[in-house]
Motif scaffolding. Structure first.
Motif, short mmCIF file in Angstrom:
data_model
loop_
_atom_site.label_atom_id
_atom_site.label_comp_id
_atom_site.label_asym_id
_atom_site.label_seq_id
_atom_site.Cartn_x
_atom_site.Cartn_y
_atom_site.Cartn_z
N PRO A 147 0.83 -1.20 0.00
CA PRO A 147 0.00 0.00 0.00
C PRO A 147 0.87 1.26 0.00
O PRO A 147 2.00 1.24 0.49
CB PRO A 147 -0.80 -0.11 1.30
N LEU A 148 0.34 2.33 -0.54
CA LEU A 148 1.03 3.61 -0.61
C LEU A 148 0.25 4.63 0.21
O LEU A 148 -0.98 4.71 0.05
CB LEU A 148 1.14 4.08 -2.07
N PRO A 149 0.90 5.40 1.07
CA PRO A 149 0.17 6.34 1.92
C PRO A 149 -0.26 7.62 1.18
O PRO A 149 -0.66 8.58 1.82
CB PRO A 149 1.18 6.67 3.02
N LEU A 150 -0.18 7.61 -0.14
CA LEU A 150 -0.54 8.77 -0.96
C LEU A 150 -1.35 8.30 -2.15
O LEU A 150 -1.29 7.14 -2.55
CB LEU A 150 0.72 9.49 -1.46
N SER A 151 -2.08 9.23 -2.76
CA SER A 151 -2.77 8.94 -4.01
C SER A 151 -2.53 10.08 -4.99
O SER A 151 -1.98 11.12 -4.61
CB SER A 151 -4.28 8.76 -3.76
N ASN A 152 -2.93 9.88 -6.24
CA ASN A 152 -2.78 10.91 -7.27
C ASN A 152 -1.33 11.33 -7.48
O ASN A 152 -1.03 12.53 -7.66
CB ASN A 152 -3.64 12.14 -6.95
N ILE A 153 -0.41 10.37 -7.48
CA ILE A 153 0.99 10.67 -7.74
C ILE A 153 1.18 10.84 -9.25
O ILE A 153 0.71 10.02 -10.05
CB ILE A 153 1.90 9.55 -7.20
N ASP A 154 1.86 11.93 -9.64
CA ASP A 154 2.08 12.21 -11.06
C ASP A 154 3.40 11.63 -11.58
O ASP A 154 3.48 11.18 -12.72
CB ASP A 154 2.10 13.73 -11.29
N ALA A 155 4.44 11.70 -10.75
CA ALA A 155 5.77 11.28 -11.20
C ALA A 155 6.59 10.86 -9.99
O ALA A 155 6.28 11.25 -8.85
CB ALA A 155 6.47 12.42 -11.94
N ALA A 156 7.64 10.08 -10.24
CA ALA A 156 8.50 9.62 -9.15
C ALA A 156 9.94 9.54 -9.65
O ALA A 156 10.19 9.27 -10.82
CB ALA A 156 8.03 8.26 -8.63
N HIS A 157 10.88 9.76 -8.72
CA HIS A 157 12.29 9.76 -9.10
C HIS A 157 13.12 9.30 -7.92
O HIS A 157 12.85 9.67 -6.77
CB HIS A 157 12.72 11.18 -9.52
N CYS A 158 14.14 8.48 -8.18
CA CYS A 158 15.03 8.00 -7.14
C CYS A 158 16.47 8.35 -7.52
O CYS A 158 16.90 8.12 -8.65
CB CYS A 158 14.89 6.49 -6.97
N SER A 159 17.20 8.92 -6.56
CA SER A 159 18.60 9.27 -6.76
C SER A 159 19.36 8.94 -5.48
O SER A 159 18.80 8.39 -4.53
CB SER A 159 18.74 10.75 -7.10
#
Length: 338
Positions: free
Chosen positions: A284-296
């Protein structure tokens, strides 16, 4: 010159004037300069019109293209040999520029984009440089341009490839950031990824390839001087990633073989080293309506409209039950109005 393999040339700037060449490093003229052009670049004529470097990923060898009239003298850096070509279809270049793997011949206030090996010109050229390379009153993007508010910014996807270039996608355009000095510049997505015509849903980079997700299709492009669609693609999400449904965002962390796919309030971890792909975890994700994601190396950012949420690692993201405090997208990133 940008040639890390040869410290004698790397980050040096060369000026050509009449029959002389001046070499500068750290803004200082190097000892022994100026020299005649023949001493440093044997076989290259004097009184040149323009010059531009061309690395071997884009030319056949690490080269410099020297322009004089309608002739182009291709100087091979490793062998110090010259081949002369006549590109009569190009105007006489008074300056030349390599920028983001594209080559430009400037003549007056116009420019023509050309292919550096063949000189081929594709598209409607010449074009007015004042519409593209600078902001001038009553011209191009400087005319009536309004700086957007940061609250109006919405990312569709963001990824960083193996060479360290970061790509940001919004609508039908993308922006590329090589370093802070170069800044962000917008281009149509179809300029680099011709098969993707209506924007993207998610993008991630893995093993010198870029994966673009749109609707239920996955496009995989091999990274090189220019991105090339791998034969047999696009494929469906089911075929390529063993999942179905709409994808909101995706990211791969540096040196990892796992892609994290965000769908609504769920995040799926998929093993990219397995064939066929294996869904390792569905959390499960504690957020909704995510537009984009990035990992660095700095952690994970989940973008939602004009704000983002930051997590230290995928493990912490997966274990979170409460969303962290949202942060505003920094104005300097998009050159937007706070």
């Amino acid at each position: 010159m940008h040639n890390p393999q040869n410290s004698n040339d790397h980050d040096h700037i060369y000026f050509f004037m009449d029959d002389k060449v001046f070499s500068y490093y750290n803004e200082s003229l190097e000892e022994g300069y100026p020299k005649t052009i023949q001493e440093d670049f044997p076989g290259v004529p004097s009184h040149l019109d323009a010059a531009v470097e061309c690395p071997k990923t884009e030319c056949q060898m690490d080269s410099v293209l020297f322009f004089k009239g309608q002739n182009v003298h291709v100087y091979d850096i490793p062998t110090k040999t010259v081949k002369t070509k006549s590109w009569s279809h190009l105007p006489n270049c008074t300056s030349a520029l390599r920028w983001q793997e594209h080559y430009y011949c400037f003549h007056g206030h116009n420019f023509t984009r050309f292919q550096p090996v063949t000189g081929e010109v594709t598209g409607n050229y010449p074009k007015d440089a004042r519409n593209f390379f600078m902001k001038c009153d009553n011209f191009g993007h400087g005319q009536g341009y309004k700086v957007p508010k940061c609250s109006e910014i919405k990312l569709d996807a963001i990824t960083t490839d193996d060479t360290g270039k970061t790509y940001l996608f919004t609508g039908r355009v993308y922006m590329r950031l090589d370093n802070a000095r170069d800044g962000l510049h917008a281009f149509p997505i179809i300029r680099s990824w011709r098969e993707v015509v209506n924007g993207v849903d998610a993008v991630f980079s893995y093993s010198d390839k870029m994966y673009i997700i749109k609707d239920n299709q996955v496009y995989i492009y091999k990274g090189d001087a220019h991105y090339t669609l791998i034969e047999g693609y696009p494929k469906t999400l089911k075929e390529e990633l063993n999942i179905e449904g709409n994808v909101d965002a995706a990211f791969v962390c540096p040196s990892e073989d796992t892609v994290y796919i965000i769908q609504g309030r769920s995040i799926r971890a998929i093993d990219l080293s397995a064939t066929p792909r294996v869904v390792l975890r569905d959390l499960p994700l504690p957020l909704s309506n995510i537009d984009a994601a990035h990992c660095s190396s700095d952690g994970i950012r989940l973008y939602q409209g004009a704000v983002y949420y930051e997590y230290e690692s995928p493990m912490i993201l997966a274990a979170s039950r409460i969303a962290p405090r949202p942060q505003k997208i920094p104005a300097q990133l998009f050159k937007c109005e706070p």
